[in-house]
Design a protein around this motif. Structure first.
Motif, PDB file in Angstrom:
ATOM      1  N   GLU A 133       0.815  -1.214   0.000  1.00 22.14           N
ATOM      2  CA  GLU A 133       0.000   0.000   0.000  1.00 22.14           C
ATOM      3  C   GLU A 133       0.853   1.269   0.000  1.00 22.14           C
ATOM      4  O   GLU A 133       0.399   2.333  -0.428  1.00 22.14           O
ATOM      5  CB  GLU A 133      -0.928   0.015   1.220  1.00 22.14           C
ATOM      6  N   GLN A 134       2.092   1.164   0.463  1.00 18.67           N
ATOM      7  CA  GLN A 134       2.961   2.335   0.497  1.00 18.67           C
ATOM      8  C   GLN A 134       3.345   2.816  -0.895  1.00 18.67           C
ATOM      9  O   GLN A 134       3.821   3.938  -1.054  1.00 18.67           O
ATOM     10  CB  GLN A 134       4.212   2.033   1.331  1.00 18.67           C
ATOM     11  N   MET A 135       3.129   1.991  -1.918  1.00 18.70           N
ATOM     12  CA  MET A 135       3.378   2.422  -3.294  1.00 18.70           C
ATOM     13  C   MET A 135       2.507   3.618  -3.649  1.00 18.70           C
ATOM     14  O   MET A 135       2.874   4.442  -4.491  1.00 18.70           O
ATOM     15  CB  MET A 135       3.100   1.265  -4.266  1.00 18.70           C
ATOM     16  N   GLU A 136       1.356   3.711  -3.024  1.00 19.54           N
ATOM     17  CA  GLU A 136       0.429   4.803  -3.326  1.00 19.54           C
ATOM     18  C   GLU A 136       0.983   6.162  -2.909  1.00 19.54           C
ATOM     19  O   GLU A 136       0.519   7.202  -3.396  1.00 19.54           O
ATOM     20  CB  GLU A 136      -0.909   4.548  -2.634  1.00 19.54           C
ATOM     21  N   LEU A 137       1.980   6.174  -2.009  1.00 22.62           N
ATOM     22  CA  LEU A 137       2.553   7.439  -1.560  1.00 22.62           C
ATOM     23  C   LEU A 137       3.230   8.190  -2.703  1.00 22.62           C
ATOM     24  O   LEU A 137       3.382   9.413  -2.646  1.00 22.62           O
ATOM     25  CB  LEU A 137       3.549   7.193  -0.431  1.00 22.62           C
ATOM     26  N   MET A 138       3.636   7.472  -3.732  1.00 24.21           N
ATOM     27  CA  MET A 138       4.280   8.123  -4.869  1.00 24.21           C
ATOM     28  C   MET A 138       3.324   9.087  -5.568  1.00 24.21           C
ATOM     29  O   MET A 138       3.758  10.015  -6.245  1.00 24.21           O
ATOM     30  CB  MET A 138       4.780   7.064  -5.859  1.00 24.21           C
ATOM     31  N   GLN A 139       2.025   8.860  -5.412  1.00 24.67           N
ATOM     32  CA  GLN A 139       1.020   9.714  -6.046  1.00 24.67           C
ATOM     33  C   GLN A 139       0.348  10.647  -5.033  1.00 24.67           C
ATOM     34  O   GLN A 139      -0.666  11.274  -5.356  1.00 24.67           O
ATOM     35  CB  GLN A 139      -0.040   8.842  -6.725  1.00 24.67           C
ATOM     36  N   ASP A 140       0.919  10.753  -3.856  1.00 21.77           N
ATOM     37  CA  ASP A 140       0.337  11.570  -2.792  1.00 21.77           C
ATOM     38  C   ASP A 140       0.851  13.003  -2.911  1.00 21.77           C
ATOM     39  O   ASP A 140       2.025  13.283  -2.669  1.00 21.77           O
ATOM     40  CB  ASP A 140       0.701  10.981  -1.423  1.00 21.77           C
ATOM     41  N   THR A 141      -0.037  13.924  -3.277  1.00 18.62           N
ATOM     42  CA  THR A 141       0.361  15.322  -3.441  1.00 18.62           C
ATOM     43  C   THR A 141       0.430  16.066  -2.115  1.00 18.62           C
ATOM     44  O   THR A 141       0.799  17.239  -2.090  1.00 18.62           O
ATOM     45  CB  THR A 141      -0.629  16.049  -4.372  1.00 18.62           C
ATOM     46  N   ALA A 142       0.084  15.391  -1.004  1.00 23.02           N
ATOM     47  CA  ALA A 142       0.118  16.041   0.304  1.00 23.02           C
ATOM     48  C   ALA A 142       1.447  15.847   1.025  1.00 23.02           C
ATOM     49  O   ALA A 142       1.665  16.415   2.095  1.00 23.02           O
ATOM     50  CB  ALA A 142      -1.022  15.510   1.185  1.00 23.02           C
ATOM     51  N   LEU A 143       2.348  15.060   0.444  1.00 19.56           N
ATOM     52  CA  LEU A 143       3.648  14.828   1.081  1.00 19.56           C
ATOM     53  C   LEU A 143       4.430  16.133   1.203  1.00 19.56           C
ATOM     54  O   LEU A 143       4.441  16.951   0.289  1.00 19.56           O
ATOM     55  CB  LEU A 143       4.471  13.826   0.273  1.00 19.56           C
ATOM     56  N   ILE A 144       5.119  16.287   2.333  1.00 15.84           N
ATOM     57  CA  ILE A 144       5.948  17.481   2.515  1.00 15.84           C
ATOM     58  C   ILE A 144       7.401  17.140   2.845  1.00 15.84           C
ATOM     59  O   ILE A 144       8.250  18.026   2.841  1.00 15.84           O
ATOM     60  CB  ILE A 144       5.372  18.398   3.617  1.00 15.84           C
ATOM     61  N   ASP A 145       7.692  15.863   3.110  1.00 19.72           N
ATOM     62  CA  ASP A 145       9.061  15.451   3.425  1.00 19.72           C
ATOM     63  C   ASP A 145       9.363  14.122   2.749  1.00 19.72           C
ATOM     64  O   ASP A 145       8.614  13.152   2.904  1.00 19.72           O
ATOM     65  CB  ASP A 145       9.264  15.292   4.944  1.00 19.72           C
ATOM     66  N   VAL A 146      10.470  14.071   1.988  1.00 20.68           N
ATOM     67  CA  VAL A 146      10.918  12.856   1.318  1.00 20.68           C
ATOM     68  C   VAL A 146      12.438  12.820   1.403  1.00 20.68           C
ATOM     69  O   VAL A 146      13.101  13.864   1.333  1.00 20.68           O
ATOM     70  CB  VAL A 146      10.468  12.809  -0.159  1.00 20.68           C
ATOM     71  N   ALA A 147      12.983  11.629   1.564  1.00 25.24           N
ATOM     72  CA  ALA A 147      14.439  11.472   1.591  1.00 25.24           C
ATOM     73  C   ALA A 147      14.882  10.619   0.406  1.00 25.24           C
ATOM     74  O   ALA A 147      14.199   9.662   0.025  1.00 25.24           O
ATOM     75  CB  ALA A 147      14.889  10.823   2.895  1.00 25.24           C
ATOM     76  N   LEU A 148      16.002  10.986  -0.180  1.00 28.47           N
ATOM     77  CA  LEU A 148      16.633  10.164  -1.198  1.00 28.47           C
ATOM     78  C   LEU A 148      17.952   9.665  -0.613  1.00 28.47           C
ATOM     79  O   LEU A 148      18.813  10.458  -0.249  1.00 28.47           O
ATOM     80  CB  LEU A 148      16.870  10.959  -2.487  1.00 28.47           C
ATOM     81  N   GLU A 149      18.087   8.355  -0.514  1.00 29.41           N
ATOM     82  CA  GLU A 149      19.280   7.760   0.089  1.00 29.41           C
ATOM     83  C   GLU A 149      20.232   7.237  -0.985  1.00 29.41           C
ATOM     84  O   GLU A 149      19.804   6.539  -1.903  1.00 29.41           O
ATOM     85  CB  GLU A 149      18.892   6.606   1.012  1.00 29.41           C
ATOM     86  N   LYS A 150      21.483   7.579  -0.848  1.00 25.86           N
ATOM     87  CA  LYS A 150      22.531   6.996  -1.677  1.00 25.86           C
ATOM     88  C   LYS A 150      23.270   6.006  -0.784  1.00 25.86           C
ATOM     89  O   LYS A 150      24.022   6.404   0.116  1.00 25.86           O
ATOM     90  CB  LYS A 150      23.481   8.080  -2.203  1.00 25.86           C
TER      91      LYS A 150
END
Length: 291
Positions: A133-150
């Protein structure tokens, strides 16, 4: 092994991947080198020089493109633009940029920043999820914080790029360096590294029956689904990134989760693989593969 075929609609490639198709000039480049370099080395140097020149021309062309209005709505769209457009990248970093390494904190000034292409040159990025279900977060326009990990697998080191959205604009606000044990997915990442590089360990980490769903090699418009046994694994095993993972974190990971879903998304080809692992008798086991 039992597999059956059914009709399906092919997924379109990531729309943002068209950024990779931006044209660039292919002019000749003359390379001045010492006389004592052999012909093979000279050829390699020339190729590298041409490659760098082409990348610079491509970056310049992309930088002239306006940012799509929808790019700030979804982080997935924004990060492709951020990683491809040098001008945009400079505009969307909070300078001086904090680099937090725990006890040590530093700041990067604009003139010291180097263009970061992230996964654009590697060709894929990943998602580590606890639930589908967390895949749906990719289409969530309400997100305000995301991290990209290398994630540097060989060095057991993680560099996190923290993005926040304020006033409708995504901004890179902080870089956080951490050793792997401090990462919420540390246990699974350590397992994954061995799974991706050790064929014997990989076979030992397969369930007795692996649920499979993927394209039918005999029909481009059908997919096969069924069960794979370890004896047939070599025919279906996907190619896995082994040195560096670019992992996008849309929601905090649960360190106690008994399930991890690794999604590998191709950049230019639109391909997607989903590997589901479950904890069984104290060890991770692959139970499902979707291609």
């Amino acid at each position: 092994m039992f597999l059956r075929a059914k009709m399906y609609k092919k997924l379109l490639p990531l729309t943002a991947a068209v950024l990779l198709l931006a044209g660039c000039g292919g002019g000749q480049n003359r390379v001045n080198t010492p006389d004592n370099i052999d012909d093979d080395s000279l050829t390699a140097i020339a190729r590298e020089s041409i490659k760098l020149s082409e990348e610079e021309e491509r970056d310049e062309l992309i930088a002239q493109e306006p940012l799509p209005q929808s790019a700030d709505e979804l982080f997935d769209d924004f990060i492709f633009n951020f990683a491809s457009n040098k001008r945009l990248q400079m505009e969307r970093i909070t300078f001086p940029l904090l680099v937090n390494s725990g006890a040590k904190k530093e700041y990067i000034q604009p003139e010291k920043w180097q263009m970061e292409h992230f996964f654009m040159h590697q060709g894929e990025y990943t998602l580590m999820l606890d639930r589908e279900e967390q895949m749906e977060l990719m289409q969530d326009t309400a997100l305000i914080d995301v991290a990209l990990e290398k994630i540097f697998l060989d060095e057991s080191f993680v560099r996190q790029y923290l993005f926040s959205r304020a006033s409708g604009r995504w901004m890179l606000t902080e870089i956080r360096n951490q050793t792997l044990p401090r990462n919420a997915n540390a246990q699974f990442i350590a397992f994954y590294q061995q799974f991706a590089t050790d064929s014997v360990f990989q076979r030992e980490s397969l369930a007795e029956e692996i649920v499979f769903q993927g394209p039918d090699p005999d029909d481009d418009f059908s997919e096969m689904e069924g069960v794979i046994t370890p004896d047939f694994w070599d025919a279906f095993s996907p190619e896995l990134p082994q040195r560096i993972l670019f992992n996008i974190v849309y929601a905090p990971a649960d360190p106690q989760s008994q399930q991890k879903i690794l999604v590998i998304r191709g950049i230019s080809n639109g391909l997607e693989q989903m590997l589901t692992f479950r904890m069984q008798q104290g060890r991770w086991v692959l139970v499902k593969l979707v291609e």
